[in-house]
Design a protein around this motif. Structure first.
Motif, short mmCIF file in Angstrom:
data_model
loop_
_atom_site.label_atom_id
_atom_site.label_comp_id
_atom_site.label_asym_id
_atom_site.label_seq_id
_atom_site.Cartn_x
_atom_site.Cartn_y
_atom_site.Cartn_z
N ARG A 39 50.16 31.50 35.57
CA ARG A 39 51.83 31.70 35.45
C ARG A 39 52.27 32.81 34.72
N SER A 40 53.22 33.49 35.19
CA SER A 40 53.59 34.63 34.34
C SER A 40 54.76 34.54 33.58
N ASP A 41 54.91 35.18 32.28
CA ASP A 41 56.14 34.92 31.48
C ASP A 41 57.25 35.92 32.10
N GLY A 42 57.23 36.34 33.34
CA GLY A 42 58.17 37.40 33.77
C GLY A 42 57.72 38.95 33.56
N SER A 43 56.53 39.16 32.52
CA SER A 43 56.53 40.56 32.41
C SER A 43 55.63 41.10 33.43
N VAL A 44 55.10 40.38 34.31
CA VAL A 44 54.51 40.99 35.49
C VAL A 44 54.19 39.99 36.60
N SER A 45 54.07 40.77 37.75
CA SER A 45 53.75 39.85 38.72
C SER A 45 52.22 39.53 38.94
N VAL A 46 52.01 38.20 38.90
CA VAL A 46 50.62 37.89 38.95
C VAL A 46 49.93 38.12 40.40
N THR B 79 43.35 43.54 40.64
CA THR B 79 42.00 43.14 40.10
C THR B 79 41.03 42.47 41.25
N SER B 80 41.47 42.66 42.31
CA SER B 80 41.12 41.98 43.74
C SER B 80 39.30 41.90 43.44
N GLU B 81 38.60 42.80 43.07
CA GLU B 81 37.22 42.73 43.03
C GLU B 81 36.67 41.43 42.34
N SER B 82 37.39 40.87 41.39
CA SER B 82 37.18 39.72 40.64
C SER B 82 37.33 38.42 41.49
N PHE B 83 37.98 38.46 42.41
CA PHE B 83 38.53 37.21 43.04
C PHE B 83 37.65 37.07 44.57
N LEU B 84 37.67 35.78 44.86
CA LEU B 84 37.05 35.37 46.26
C LEU B 84 38.54 35.29 47.18
N ASP B 85 39.50 34.73 46.49
CA ASP B 85 40.77 34.37 47.20
C ASP B 85 41.55 34.39 46.24
N PHE B 86 42.92 34.62 46.64
CA PHE B 86 44.34 34.36 45.56
C PHE B 86 45.68 34.35 46.49
N GLY B 87 46.57 33.87 45.83
CA GLY B 87 47.62 33.97 46.55
C GLY B 87 48.84 33.42 45.74
N GLY B 88 50.30 33.51 45.96
CA GLY B 88 51.30 32.95 45.25
C GLY B 88 52.52 33.79 45.27
N HIS B 89 53.50 33.96 44.14
CA HIS B 89 54.52 34.86 44.13
C HIS B 89 54.51 35.33 42.63
N GLU B 90 55.53 36.16 42.36
CA GLU B 90 55.67 36.82 41.15
C GLU B 90 55.22 36.06 40.04
N PHE C 232 43.80 31.10 42.46
CA PHE C 232 42.78 31.83 42.72
C PHE C 232 41.76 31.30 42.81
N THR C 233 40.44 31.66 43.40
CA THR C 233 39.40 31.46 43.31
C THR C 233 38.34 32.49 42.71
N VAL C 234 37.76 32.33 41.81
CA VAL C 234 36.88 33.66 41.14
C VAL C 234 35.43 33.76 41.56
#
Length: 215
Positions: free
Chosen positions: A144-151, A158-169, A174-176
């Motif tokens: 969850r974001s506080d509005g300061s950044v789009s997650v 930082t995609s190299e840390s994740f196997l999968d991710f999605g969502g909105h701002e 995610f899967t790590v």
């Protein structure tokens, strides 16, 4: 819906927005968080009164279980934050915390972690990533974001840390990689300023349909 309303003692003649938001919806959402999303669909689709009654009973029961699990996780979260110099339920000291908070445990139930992330983000006014392990031993979580950044932008960078991710701002999932979870906080925090949103595009924006005076 009649069976669900009866189960939670709501008179449908006097239904309010709060009833929908805090009584009905959490029980429907409990299906996907604690069981199978189809249970909620079946409740809304069935024309059989006995089945509707049984499903309303089941959804209320697993929603109560969700509350117990949430209380246990938040207690663990509080202990972890106390060790880092803050407290979820106490003070709002975030001086000792990184730009992006990552917290988790293999024992935490994945289906409720979005609620946990939301609570922590509201408290500390930071983007929050919370993880657990699913039945396949995969590290999964919600952010969850506080509005300061789009997650989503943050995870993309930082995609190299994740196997999968999605969502909105403001929210995502995610899967790590198992071997990268302990470095995730550092990696996300390092990229935070690269995708930080300006005030004009953050939560300060107000959306409305009609601008009108009181008259």
């Amino acid at each position: 819906l009649q069976k669900l309303l009866a189960k939670i003692n709501i008179d449908q003649r006097y239904l309010t927005g709060d009833d929908v938001g805090f009584m009905i919806t959490p029980r429907l959402n409990a299906a996907s968080r604690m069981d199978d999303p189809m249970r909620a669909f079946e409740l809304l689709a069935t024309e059989n009164e006995a089945q509707a009654g049984a499903l309303a009973e089941h959804l209320s029961k697993i929603n109560d279980e969700r509350k117990v699990i949430m209380t246990g996780i938040m207690r663990e979260v509080n202990k972890k934050f106390s060790a880092r110099g803050g407290s979820v339920f106490g003070g709002e000291n975030s001086d000792n915390l990184p730009e992006v908070i990552v917290i988790g445990s293999p024992s935490w139930r994945v289906g409720v972690l979005g609620l946990v992330a939301g609570k922590i983000s509201d408290q500390y006014k930071k983007p929050v990533f919370v993880w657990g392990k699913d039945e396949n031993d995969c590290i999964k979580g919600s952010c969850r974001s506080d509005g300061s950044v789009s997650v989503v932008e943050l995870m993309t960078l930082t995609s190299e840390s994740f196997l999968d991710f999605g969502g909105h701002e403001l929210a995502g999932g995610f899967t790590v990689h198992n071997d990268k979870i302990h470095f995730l906080e550092e990696a996300l925090s390092a990229n935070f300023n690269k995708v930080k949103l300006s005030k004009s595009t953050s939560g300060a924006k107000i959306d409305y349909d009609i601008k009108s005076n009181l008259d």
